[in-house]
Design a protein around this motif. Structure first.
Motif, PDB file in Angstrom:
ATOM      1  N   PHE A   1       0.837  -1.190   0.000  1.00  0.00           N
ATOM      2  CA  PHE A   1       0.000   0.000   0.000  1.00  0.00           C
ATOM      3  C   PHE A   1       0.873   1.242   0.000  1.00  0.00           C
ATOM      4  N   LEU A   2       0.346   2.295  -0.610  1.00  0.00           N
ATOM      5  CA  LEU A   2       0.981   3.602  -0.588  1.00  0.00           C
ATOM      6  C   LEU A   2       0.374   4.389   0.560  1.00  0.00           C
ATOM      7  N   LEU A   3       1.221   4.839   1.486  1.00  0.00           N
ATOM      8  CA  LEU A   3       0.767   5.634   2.625  1.00  0.00           C
ATOM      9  C   LEU A   3       1.077   7.100   2.332  1.00  0.00           C
ATOM     10  N   PHE A   4       0.034   7.900   2.177  1.00  0.00           N
ATOM     11  CA  PHE A   4       0.160   9.336   1.916  1.00  0.00           C
ATOM     12  C   PHE A   4       0.072  10.050   3.265  1.00  0.00           C
ATOM     13  N   ILE A   5       1.193  10.676   3.674  1.00  0.00           N
ATOM     14  CA  ILE A   5       1.267  11.328   4.982  1.00  0.00           C
ATOM     15  C   ILE A   5       1.061  12.824   4.781  1.00  0.00           C
ATOM     16  N   ASP A   6      -0.058  13.342   5.290  1.00  0.00           N
ATOM     17  CA  ASP A   6      -0.420  14.743   5.121  1.00  0.00           C
ATOM     18  C   ASP A   6      -0.627  15.354   6.500  1.00  0.00           C
ATOM     19  N   GLY A   7       0.473  15.888   7.100  1.00  0.00           N
ATOM     20  CA  GLY A   7       0.386  16.403   8.453  1.00  0.00           C
ATOM     21  C   GLY A   7       0.089  15.272   9.417  1.00  0.00           C
ATOM     22  N   ASN A   8      -1.009  15.401  10.148  1.00  0.00           N
ATOM     23  CA  ASN A   8      -1.423  14.349  11.067  1.00  0.00           C
ATOM     24  C   ASN A   8      -2.346  13.324  10.417  1.00  0.00           C
ATOM     25  N   ASN A   9      -2.638  13.506   9.137  1.00  0.00           N
ATOM     26  CA  ASN A   9      -3.535  12.601   8.422  1.00  0.00           C
ATOM     27  C   ASN A   9      -2.745  11.622   7.572  1.00  0.00           C
ATOM     28  N   GLU A  10      -3.213  10.393   7.490  1.00  0.00           N
ATOM     29  CA  GLU A  10      -2.593   9.365   6.667  1.00  0.00           C
ATOM     30  C   GLU A  10      -3.684   8.659   5.866  1.00  0.00           C
ATOM     31  N   THR A  11      -3.439   8.496   4.576  1.00  0.00           N
ATOM     32  CA  THR A  11      -4.386   7.803   3.703  1.00  0.00           C
ATOM     33  C   THR A  11      -3.664   6.683   2.984  1.00  0.00           C
ATOM     34  N   ARG A  12      -4.299   5.521   2.910  1.00  0.00           N
ATOM     35  CA  ARG A  12      -3.693   4.363   2.257  1.00  0.00           C
ATOM     36  C   ARG A  12      -4.367   4.100   0.913  1.00  0.00           C
ATOM     37  N   PHE A  13      -3.531   3.782  -0.087  1.00  0.00           N
ATOM     38  CA  PHE A  13      -4.018   3.414  -1.408  1.00  0.00           C
ATOM     39  C   PHE A  13      -3.366   2.091  -1.793  1.00  0.00           C
ATOM     40  N   LYS A  14      -4.157   1.129  -2.172  1.00  0.00           N
ATOM     41  CA  LYS A  14      -3.592  -0.148  -2.602  1.00  0.00           C
ATOM     42  C   LYS A  14      -2.859   0.047  -3.922  1.00  0.00           C
ATOM     43  N   ILE A  15      -1.621  -0.406  -3.970  1.00  0.00           N
ATOM     44  CA  ILE A  15      -0.814  -0.233  -5.170  1.00  0.00           C
ATOM     45  C   ILE A  15      -1.309  -1.159  -6.274  1.00  0.00           C
ATOM     46  N   ALA A  16      -1.555  -0.577  -7.430  1.00  0.00           N
ATOM     47  CA  ALA A  16      -2.041  -1.318  -8.588  1.00  0.00           C
ATOM     48  C   ALA A  16      -1.377  -0.760  -9.842  1.00  0.00           C
ATOM     49  N   GLU A  17      -1.376  -1.537 -10.893  1.00  0.00           N
ATOM     50  CA  GLU A  17      -0.788  -1.105 -12.150  1.00  0.00           C
ATOM     51  C   GLU A  17      -1.404   0.205 -12.614  1.00  0.00           C
ATOM     52  N   GLY A  18      -0.553   1.214 -12.842  1.00  0.00           N
ATOM     53  CA  GLY A  18      -1.033   2.491 -13.346  1.00  0.00           C
ATOM     54  C   GLY A  18      -1.500   3.472 -12.291  1.00  0.00           C
ATOM     55  N   LEU A  19      -1.522   3.086 -11.004  1.00  0.00           N
ATOM     56  CA  LEU A  19      -1.910   4.033  -9.952  1.00  0.00           C
ATOM     57  C   LEU A  19      -1.020   5.267 -10.065  1.00  0.00           C
ATOM     58  N   SER A  20      -1.634   6.428 -10.224  1.00  0.00           N
ATOM     59  CA  SER A  20      -0.864   7.634 -10.528  1.00  0.00           C
ATOM     60  C   SER A  20      -0.914   8.648  -9.391  1.00  0.00           C
TER      61      SER A  20
ATOM     62  N   ARG B   1      -0.783  16.443  -9.552  1.00  0.00           N
ATOM     63  CA  ARG B   1      -1.472  17.621  -9.035  1.00  0.00           C
ATOM     64  C   ARG B   1      -2.961  17.612  -9.363  1.00  0.00           C
ATOM     65  N   SER B   2      -3.323  16.991 -10.487  1.00  0.00           N
ATOM     66  CA  SER B   2      -4.737  16.883 -10.855  1.00  0.00           C
ATOM     67  C   SER B   2      -4.892  15.736 -11.847  1.00  0.00           C
ATOM     68  N   GLY B   3      -6.120  15.226 -11.962  1.00  0.00           N
ATOM     69  CA  GLY B   3      -6.387  14.153 -12.900  1.00  0.00           C
ATOM     70  C   GLY B   3      -5.664  12.866 -12.604  1.00  0.00           C
ATOM     71  N   SER B   4      -5.258  12.658 -11.355  1.00  0.00           N
ATOM     72  CA  SER B   4      -4.528  11.456 -10.960  1.00  0.00           C
ATOM     73  C   SER B   4      -5.292  10.727  -9.860  1.00  0.00           C
ATOM     74  N   ASP B   5      -4.848   9.520  -9.545  1.00  0.00           N
ATOM     75  CA  ASP B   5      -5.508   8.751  -8.475  1.00  0.00           C
ATOM     76  C   ASP B   5      -5.204   9.322  -7.102  1.00  0.00           C
ATOM     77  N   VAL B   6      -3.960   9.772  -6.914  1.00  0.00           N
ATOM     78  CA  VAL B   6      -3.543  10.382  -5.651  1.00  0.00           C
ATOM     79  C   VAL B   6      -3.235  11.848  -5.947  1.00  0.00           C
ATOM     80  N   ILE B   7      -4.056  12.756  -5.408  1.00  0.00           N
ATOM     81  CA  ILE B   7      -3.935  14.173  -5.726  1.00  0.00           C
ATOM     82  C   ILE B   7      -3.047  14.870  -4.698  1.00  0.00           C
ATOM     83  N   VAL B   8      -2.025  15.590  -5.210  1.00  0.00           N
ATOM     84  CA  VAL B   8      -1.136  16.397  -4.368  1.00  0.00           C
ATOM     85  C   VAL B   8      -1.212  17.833  -4.877  1.00  0.00           C
ATOM     86  N   PRO B   9      -2.024  18.698  -4.242  1.00  0.00           N
ATOM     87  CA  PRO B   9      -2.212  20.069  -4.738  1.00  0.00           C
ATOM     88  C   PRO B   9      -1.032  20.959  -4.396  1.00  0.00           C
TER      89      PRO B   9
END
Length: 244
Positions: free
Chosen positions: A4-23, A26-34
């Motif tokens: 899994f990909l763990l996205f650490i945003d301050g005190n928040n953490e979100t998990r995304f299961k790694i899959a082929e093409g998971l992107s 900044r926009s239009g992606s599966d994991v958004i980083v503004p």
């Protein structure tokens, strides 16, 4: 293996299961980083039978930073940490978290529900995180700008970012390890290393750490810059020039 990909945003953490093409982007992606330092489509996960999972840069300006190095390709396994822009990520294997004994006939409903909640947070959580990150970028931005005439060129002649060139058309602008638009890929660099600010006398260089950030080889708190000046940040050297 359940990576899994763990996205650490301050005190928040979100998990995304790694899959082929998971992107990630900044926009239009599966994991958004503004983050302005992150490309629209910055990186994506790929799998091959030879190498297993890897994360590939998709031609971004700033690449993927891991162990203080800017990379275009990293192998994915449990414990790997990296940054894209100012966002921090970690790869985790949580197979043991949800695994059940081989002879178990009952599903562990609580753990599966918990896992789903972490992998797919509801839209209110997503919007809340997005708002906090955008607010941070806005608060960090200068309240007023002035055009640079002529424009300013910053060319990396030594260090990890060689031979990158930045063209600056207005200011003030900040540069450092955690500045969103102009990150310095030195792991021990100050979060904000230096700034460049237009003034009536010219463009003023300001160092935020005179031990780690030098102008022309010497500690300098503040000085009007000229063509040929050199800024050194640890092993990184940047040459200043004006573009007429």
């Amino acid at each position: 293996m359940a990576l899994f990909l763990l996205f650490i945003d301050g005190n928040n953490e979100t998990r995304f299961k790694i899959a082929e093409g998971l992107s990630i982007g900044r926009s239009g992606s599966d994991v958004i980083v503004p983050d302005p330092a992150v490309s629209t489509k910055h990186a994506a996960f790929k799998y091959s039978s030879k190498e297993g999972w890897s994360l590939l840069d998709l031609g971004s300006r700033n690449g993927i930073v891991s162990d203080g190095r800017r990379l275009r390709h990293i192998q994915i396994k449990h414990g790997v940490k990296f940054m894209i822009g100012r966002a921090s990520f970690k790869i985790i294997d949580i197979e043991d978290t949800v695994a059940r004994p081989a002879d178990s006939k009952e599903k562990n409903v609580d753990s599966e529900v918990s896992l789903v909640a972490e992998v797919a947070p509801d839209w209110k959580q997503k919007m809340g995180r997005l708002a906090r990150r955008v607010e941070g970028v806005v608060q960090d931005s200068p309240s007023s700008h002035a055009a640079l005439n002529p424009k300013l060129s910053l060319t990396f002649v030594r260090g990890q970012q060689y031979p990158t060139e930045w063209i600056i058309g207005y200011g003030p602008r900040s540069f450092g390890r955690n500045t969103p638009e102009f990150p310095i890929f030195e792991p021990d660099a100050p979060e904000t290393s230096f700034s460049l600010t237009p003034s009536a006398n010219g463009v003023v260089f300001k160092s935020f750490d005179t031990e780690k950030v030098l102008l022309n080889g010497r500690p300098t708190k503040s000085e009007v810059i000229k063509t040929g000046d050199e800024i050194e940040i640890m092993s990184t050297k940047i040459v200043i020039s004006f573009i007429k």
